[in-house]
Design a protein around this motif. Structure first.
Motif, mmCIF file in Angstrom:
data_model
loop_
_atom_site.group_PDB
_atom_site.id
_atom_site.type_symbol
_atom_site.label_atom_id
_atom_site.label_comp_id
_atom_site.label_asym_id
_atom_site.label_seq_id
_atom_site.Cartn_x
_atom_site.Cartn_y
_atom_site.Cartn_z
ATOM 1 N N ALA A 87 13.783 -146.666 -9.906
ATOM 2 C CA ALA A 87 15.149 -147.208 -9.886
ATOM 3 C C ALA A 87 15.376 -148.164 -8.731
ATOM 4 N N ILE A 88 14.831 -147.840 -7.552
ATOM 5 C CA ILE A 88 15.112 -148.677 -6.371
ATOM 6 C C ILE A 88 14.162 -149.866 -6.238
ATOM 7 N N ALA A 89 13.153 -149.942 -7.095
ATOM 8 C CA ALA A 89 12.098 -150.951 -6.925
ATOM 9 C C ALA A 89 12.639 -152.370 -6.832
ATOM 10 N N ALA A 90 13.604 -152.709 -7.662
ATOM 11 C CA ALA A 90 14.070 -154.097 -7.729
ATOM 12 C C ALA A 90 15.375 -154.339 -6.989
ATOM 13 N N LEU A 91 15.891 -153.353 -6.268
ATOM 14 C CA LEU A 91 17.199 -153.527 -5.636
ATOM 15 C C LEU A 91 17.195 -154.660 -4.617
ATOM 16 N N ALA A 92 16.271 -154.628 -3.671
ATOM 17 C CA ALA A 92 16.244 -155.668 -2.634
ATOM 18 C C ALA A 92 15.920 -157.050 -3.198
ATOM 19 N N PRO A 93 14.898 -157.202 -4.064
ATOM 20 C CA PRO A 93 14.620 -158.542 -4.599
ATOM 21 C C PRO A 93 15.772 -159.132 -5.401
ATOM 22 N N ALA B 229 20.487 -150.512 -11.931
ATOM 23 C CA ALA B 229 19.467 -149.923 -11.068
ATOM 24 C C ALA B 229 20.087 -149.224 -9.862
ATOM 25 N N ALA B 230 21.133 -149.815 -9.273
ATOM 26 C CA ALA B 230 21.789 -149.193 -8.121
ATOM 27 C C ALA B 230 22.465 -147.889 -8.516
ATOM 28 N N ALA B 231 23.147 -147.883 -9.667
ATOM 29 C CA ALA B 231 23.790 -146.654 -10.133
ATOM 30 C C ALA B 231 22.753 -145.575 -10.420
ATOM 31 N N ALA B 232 21.653 -145.961 -11.058
ATOM 32 C CA ALA B 232 20.585 -144.993 -11.332
ATOM 33 C C ALA B 232 19.988 -144.462 -10.039
ATOM 34 N N SER B 233 19.831 -145.327 -9.039
ATOM 35 C CA SER B 233 19.282 -144.891 -7.755
ATOM 36 C C SER B 233 20.169 -143.826 -7.119
ATOM 37 N N GLY B 234 21.484 -144.039 -7.187
ATOM 38 C CA GLY B 234 22.390 -143.062 -6.606
ATOM 39 C C GLY B 234 22.368 -141.740 -7.336
ATOM 40 N N LEU B 235 22.396 -141.775 -8.655
ATOM 41 C CA LEU B 235 22.428 -140.537 -9.438
ATOM 42 C C LEU B 235 21.120 -139.766 -9.327
ATOM 43 N N ALA C 275 2.708 -141.962 -4.924
ATOM 44 C CA ALA C 275 3.114 -142.110 -6.323
ATOM 45 C C ALA C 275 4.370 -142.962 -6.434
ATOM 46 N N GLY C 276 5.299 -142.782 -5.496
ATOM 47 C CA GLY C 276 6.493 -143.612 -5.496
ATOM 48 C C GLY C 276 6.184 -145.078 -5.264
ATOM 49 N N THR C 277 5.235 -145.344 -4.372
ATOM 50 C CA THR C 277 4.832 -146.731 -4.118
ATOM 51 C C THR C 277 4.220 -147.362 -5.360
ATOM 52 N N LEU C 278 3.351 -146.623 -6.040
ATOM 53 C CA LEU C 278 2.746 -147.140 -7.272
ATOM 54 C C LEU C 278 3.809 -147.426 -8.331
ATOM 55 N N MET C 279 4.797 -146.557 -8.421
ATOM 56 C CA MET C 279 5.873 -146.792 -9.391
ATOM 57 C C MET C 279 6.657 -148.046 -9.038
ATOM 58 N N ARG C 280 6.915 -148.274 -7.770
ATOM 59 C CA ARG C 280 7.637 -149.491 -7.380
ATOM 60 C C ARG C 280 6.838 -150.738 -7.718
ATOM 61 N N LEU C 281 5.520 -150.663 -7.542
ATOM 62 C CA LEU C 281 4.680 -151.812 -7.894
ATOM 63 C C LEU C 281 4.783 -152.151 -9.368
ATOM 64 N N ALA C 282 4.917 -151.135 -10.194
ATOM 65 C CA ALA C 282 5.006 -151.367 -11.634
ATOM 66 C C ALA C 282 6.422 -151.712 -12.075
ATOM 67 N N ALA C 283 7.417 -151.012 -11.529
ATOM 68 C CA ALA C 283 8.795 -151.160 -12.009
ATOM 69 C C ALA C 283 9.462 -152.427 -11.497
ATOM 70 N N GLY C 284 9.124 -152.866 -10.288
ATOM 71 C CA GLY C 284 9.763 -154.054 -9.733
ATOM 72 C C GLY C 284 9.584 -155.292 -10.588
ATOM 73 N N PRO C 285 8.349 -155.649 -10.950
ATOM 74 C CA PRO C 285 8.167 -156.827 -11.805
ATOM 75 C C PRO C 285 8.825 -156.688 -13.177
ATOM 76 N N VAL C 286 8.848 -155.463 -13.713
ATOM 77 C CA VAL C 286 9.485 -155.271 -15.021
ATOM 78 C C VAL C 286 10.980 -155.555 -14.934
ATOM 79 N N ALA C 287 11.628 -155.025 -13.906
ATOM 80 C CA ALA C 287 13.062 -155.269 -13.745
ATOM 81 C C ALA C 287 13.341 -156.745 -13.515
#
Length: 304
Positions: free
Chosen positions: A106-112, A76-82, A47-59
């Motif tokens: 939250a972490i989907a777009a951090l690396a890109p 996104a980084a602050a949200a990832s930490g919290l 489920a986390g992988t599917l969310m990253r697939l959707a959230a990354g392009p949006v961010a």
């Protein structure tokens, strides 16, 4: 170089990949400790992988459309930490599934986005190479993985959540220290027509299939290798060393073995060689949990 943005990007990428290295090896075991069965752990990770697939392009779309790469990255980084700290309050399937999905978004777009900023700065300033920044990130991942093994051994699995959450927050602070991406003038959106055009390319479809098989094999390993090793009696310190070795081998392949093989074999044959070695590796790992054997096999984890 020290007066350029290079140190700020080392801090940014270092915090990001140290957070990944601290959390990713032991997160499945943490989920198991919080009451999830192996099938439920698989569902939560999927489920986390599917969310990253959707959230990354949006961010990425938001960052491009509003010329706000650094701002989107910082939020996104602050949200990832919290959100990471919410794992500590979660027990059972549904609460942990909810936290995992939110955290993945939250972490989907951090690396890109971090890579986009580093690439733009390296090109604009000309005082450092992006490869140096990415190498610093890989080094931080190794260190984070080594430290996570020590933390788990002395403070339990919950320690990885605390440390990774703090590192994501450090990344959010570091985002403010790197220069923003240069403003980009109007670029057409890909749109549905462009997506259909890409999908009509046979080469692209085959590459997607190959990438899915490679990443799928790693997802299985990343999700359950540590659980299996812990059940076989391997300690957190040895596990963190095995995981760190995999990342170190990745760097060696990228820098040394990879270019040499590509020059002599070409892309397709080099990929076939890596896939064949992967078959051998998975077969051996399925039959033993011997640390010396695992050390030899783990060194090929990132090669495909």
């Amino acid at each position: 170089m020290l007066t350029s943005s290079f140190p700020a990007f080392v801090l940014l990428q270092g915090a990001l990949y140290a957070a990944y290295g601290t959390e990713s090896p032991f997160l499945p075991s943490f989920l198991g400790e919080r009451g999830l069965s192996p099938s439920e752990i698989g569902l939560v990770l999927a489920a986390g992988t599917l969310m990253r697939l959707a959230a990354g392009p949006v961010a990425g779309h938001l960052a491009d459309r509003h010329d706000a790469t650094r701002a989107v990255l910082g939020v996104a980084a602050a949200a990832s930490g919290l959100i990471a700290f919410a794992y500590l309050a979660g027990y059972g399937f549904w609460p942990l599934l909810a936290v995992s999905v939110l955290h993945a978004g939250a972490i989907a777009a951090l690396a890109p986005l971090a890579d986009a900023l580093a690439l733009a700065a390296a090109k604009r300033e000309g005082t450092f190479s992006y490869g140096w920044v990415r190498g610093a990130g890989s080094t931080a991942f190794v260190l984070g993985t080594l430290v996570s093994g020590l933390l788990v051994a002395h403070a339990g699995l919950a320690s990885i959540i605390v440390s990774s959450g703090l590192l994501f927050l450090v990344m959010a602070v570091a985002t403010a220290r790197v220069p923003p991406a240069p403003a980009r003038e109007g670029r057409p959106s890909l749109g549905l027509g462009g997506i259909r055009e890409i999908l009509s390319l046979g080469t692209f479809r085959r590459m997607v299939l190959v990438a899915a098989l490679v990443i799928g094999s790693h997802a299985l390993n990343d999700g359950f290798a540590v659980i299996r090793w812990r059940e076989a009696g391997i300690g957190p310190g040895a596990i963190s060393l095995l995981w760190s070795e995999a990342v170190a081998s990745e760097v060696l392949v990228f820098v040394l073995a990879g270019p040499w093989l590509l020059t002599r074999l070409g892309t397709a044959k080099a990929a076939m060689l890596a896939a064949g070695l992967g078959v051998v590796r998975w077969s051996v790992m399925a039959t033993t949990a011997s640390v010396p054997v695992l050390a030899c096999q783990t060194a090929s984890e990132r090669d495909p």
